[in-house]
Design a protein around this motif. Structure first.
Motif, PDB file in Angstrom:
ATOM      1  N   ALA A 237      -2.137  -0.254  -5.952  1.00 26.57           N
ATOM      2  CA  ALA A 237      -2.766   0.404  -4.808  1.00 26.57           C
ATOM      3  C   ALA A 237      -4.245   0.054  -4.668  1.00 26.57           C
ATOM      4  O   ALA A 237      -4.718  -0.206  -3.553  1.00 26.57           O
ATOM      5  CB  ALA A 237      -2.593   1.921  -4.922  1.00 26.57           C
TER       6      ALA A 237
ATOM      7  N   ARG B 294      -5.824  -1.664  -1.503  1.00 27.80           N
ATOM      8  CA  ARG B 294      -6.763  -0.880  -0.702  1.00 27.80           C
ATOM      9  C   ARG B 294      -8.077  -1.628  -0.504  1.00 27.80           C
ATOM     10  O   ARG B 294      -8.680  -1.566   0.578  1.00 27.80           O
ATOM     11  CB  ARG B 294      -7.025   0.458  -1.397  1.00 27.80           C
ATOM     12  CG  ARG B 294      -7.806   1.455  -0.533  1.00 27.80           C
ATOM     13  CD  ARG B 294      -7.967   2.772  -1.251  1.00 27.80           C
ATOM     14  NE  ARG B 294      -8.920   2.668  -2.348  1.00 27.80           N
ATOM     15  CZ  ARG B 294      -8.737   3.185  -3.559  1.00 27.80           C
ATOM     16  NH1 ARG B 294      -7.623   3.819  -3.848  1.00 27.80           N
ATOM     17  NH2 ARG B 294      -9.668   3.059  -4.483  1.00 27.80           N
TER      18      ARG B 294
ATOM     19  N   LEU C 105       0.819  -1.205   0.000  1.00 32.37           N
ATOM     20  CA  LEU C 105       0.000   0.000   0.000  1.00 32.37           C
ATOM     21  C   LEU C 105       0.858   1.263   0.000  1.00 32.37           C
ATOM     22  O   LEU C 105       0.448   2.303  -0.511  1.00 32.37           O
ATOM     23  CB  LEU C 105      -0.916  -0.010   1.233  1.00 32.37           C
ATOM     24  CG  LEU C 105      -2.146   0.898   1.224  1.00 32.37           C
ATOM     25  CD1 LEU C 105      -3.112   0.489   0.119  1.00 32.37           C
ATOM     26  CD2 LEU C 105      -2.830   0.861   2.580  1.00 32.37           C
TER      27      LEU C 105
ATOM     28  N   ASN D 227      -1.453   3.018  -9.282  1.00 31.64           N
ATOM     29  CA  ASN D 227      -2.695   3.053  -8.520  1.00 31.64           C
ATOM     30  C   ASN D 227      -3.611   1.904  -8.923  1.00 31.64           C
ATOM     31  O   ASN D 227      -4.086   1.139  -8.076  1.00 31.64           O
ATOM     32  CB  ASN D 227      -3.400   4.390  -8.755  1.00 31.64           C
ATOM     33  CG  ASN D 227      -4.722   4.471  -8.020  1.00 31.64           C
ATOM     34  OD1 ASN D 227      -4.811   4.206  -6.824  1.00 31.64           O
ATOM     35  ND2 ASN D 227      -5.774   4.833  -8.729  1.00 31.64           N
TER      36      ASN D 227
END
Length: 442
Positions: free
Chosen positions: A357, A361, A319, A353
């Motif tokens: 990520a 997430r 992360l 992302n």
């Protein structure tokens, strides 16, 4: 061989493929429209972008309680289908609006501004609902194995969607391109219904005979196979849950800091693009090609690296990778605020992302109760996300009014990204504790 390559087990293959197809359809629908939104934002005036984000935040404040109320009243299959078909109806309305205004007219500018706000609501809701569905049907250990692979479907969808606009924008009008998104969203609804029928067939990894010789895998929680119940509660449950949970507040802070950085980079993009390219069609094409590069890089990362990175580094360090990249990227952009540096940073950051990520997430939510996966998560994914846009947009405008140039604005984001890095590491530690306990966060 396929199991070793993808991390998917035989009994999971059908539902994983359907999940990936679902993600493919919603992201391809969005990426058809994304370059159109970007051009409309520039055409409406770079100086007006902060006001567009203000309008978007207001729309989110209205939309979240309505969505939470729908979640409270209907089972999963029904409220997800209602959400997507509501957006399909909106797109049909926009087709007629865009077809009925003259290009370059004041009416076209205002229709473009409302479309910008609508897309900014649409993209967060459809993706948030998708990931809420995923965290509801997959368990924590399954999510670490499979979310990166499921993300491949979304990446392929992004490639297809951006390619449609990149190569057809000269042949078809913006209004005509919306019909691609309408059809793709209806395909996503079909996937939702298929998943809802099959979710009960997904069983625990612990039920596999092969695990008898691998005790380390025997503790993976089973996939729920009970009928889809109505979640219940009130329209404000999500807000109350976020306010009362340090863990959810941490996710809220992670989302806020991410969007502040993204909005700064978006405004820098608008300035650099408007100063580099004067032709609207050329700008739209460049936006689409950037999207294409992002999705190709994301696809390669998801296929070969995402699952392995999460397995090797754990949730917390994985992360933290995007905040670390953001620190380096803003440093580079501050040193050389030119088009080439911006493109490299933007492509790497967005690919990082989507490929790393976002799946990581979403794993954070797998240790939460079901109501939080839809209500609290939706609040963080929509209102908090756009609140970060608001903070970023007006901070950018305020600092610009003080005379700060592109380089100084990029330097300003370096310590913000550093705080984001600390939050990511804390969330990783907390998630590990909650996963080990097997208890919902309180």
């Amino acid at each position: 061989m396929l199991a070793r390559l993808t991390g998917t087990r035989p009994e999971e293959s059908a539902i994983v493929l359907l999940s990936a197809a679902y993600f493919f359809f919603i992201l391809s629908a969005y990426y058809v429209m994304r370059p159109i939104r970007e051009e409309m934002g520039v055409a409406g005036g770079v100086e007006n972008i902060p006001w567009l984000f203000t309008a978007t935040l207001s729309a989110m404040l209205v939309a979240h309680p309505i969505f939470a109320s729908i979640v409270s009243r209907w089972p999963r299959k029904r409220f997800v289908s209602i959400t997507y078909r509501f957006f399909i109806l909106n797109l049909i309305v926009y087709y007629f609006l865009l077809s009925g205004v003259a290009e370059g007219s004041a009416a076209a500018v205002w229709v473009g501004r409302t479309f910008f706000v609508w897309i900014s609501v649409f993209n967060l809701f459809v993706v948030s609902v998708f990931w809420s569905f995923m965290t509801d049907i997959y368990r924590e250990r399954q999510s670490r194995r499979l979310f990166g692979l499921i993300g491949v479907g979304g990446t392929l969808g992004g490639i297809v969607g951006s390619s449609i606009t990149a190569f057809l924008v000269g042949e078809l009008s913006a209004a005509a391109l919306l019909w691609f998104s309408i059809v793709l969203l209806e395909c996503a609804v079909a996937c939702v219904r298929g998943l809802d029928r099959r979710v009960g067939k997904l069983r625990s990894d612990s039920a596999e005979p092969s695990q008898a010789s691998n005790p380390s895998q025997a503790s993976e929680p089973s996939q729920a196979s009970e009928p889809d119940p109505v979640i219940g509660g009130s329209a404000l449950d999500g807000i109350r849950r976020v306010a009362g949970s340090p863990y959810l507040l941490g996710i809220c802070a992670f989302m806020l800091l991410f969007t502040v950085g993204s909005t700064f980079l978006y405004n820098i993009q608008a300035e650099i693009m408007s100063g580099t390219f004067s032709d609207p069609a050329e700008r739209t094409s460049v936006f689409a090609r950037i999207d294409l590069a992002v999705n190709v890089l994301t696809l390669v990362t998801q296929l070969f690296l995402t699952g392995r990175i999460m397995r090797w580094l754990g949730v917390g360090v994985t992360l933290a990778l995007l905040p670390l990249l953001s620190v380096a990227g803003f440093l580079a952009l501050g040193a050389a605020p030119v088009f080439a540096v911006f493109v490299v940073f933007q492509v790497l950051r967005r690919a990082g992302n989507f490929a790393v990520a976002v799946p990581t997430r979403e794993v954070l939510y797998t240790v939460l109760p079901r109501r939080d996966k839809y209500k609290a998560k939706n609040f963080n994914d929509t209102f908090v996300y756009r609140a970060g846009d608001q903070v970023g947009a007006w901070s950018f405008a305020g600092l610009g009014a003080l005379g700060l140039g592109t380089a100084a604005l990029a330097w300003f984001m370096v310590p913000v990204a550093g705080v984001w890095l600390v939050v990511a590491l804390w969330l990783g530690r907390r998630q590990r504790v909650l996963a080990a306990r097997g208890l919902p966060v309180v």
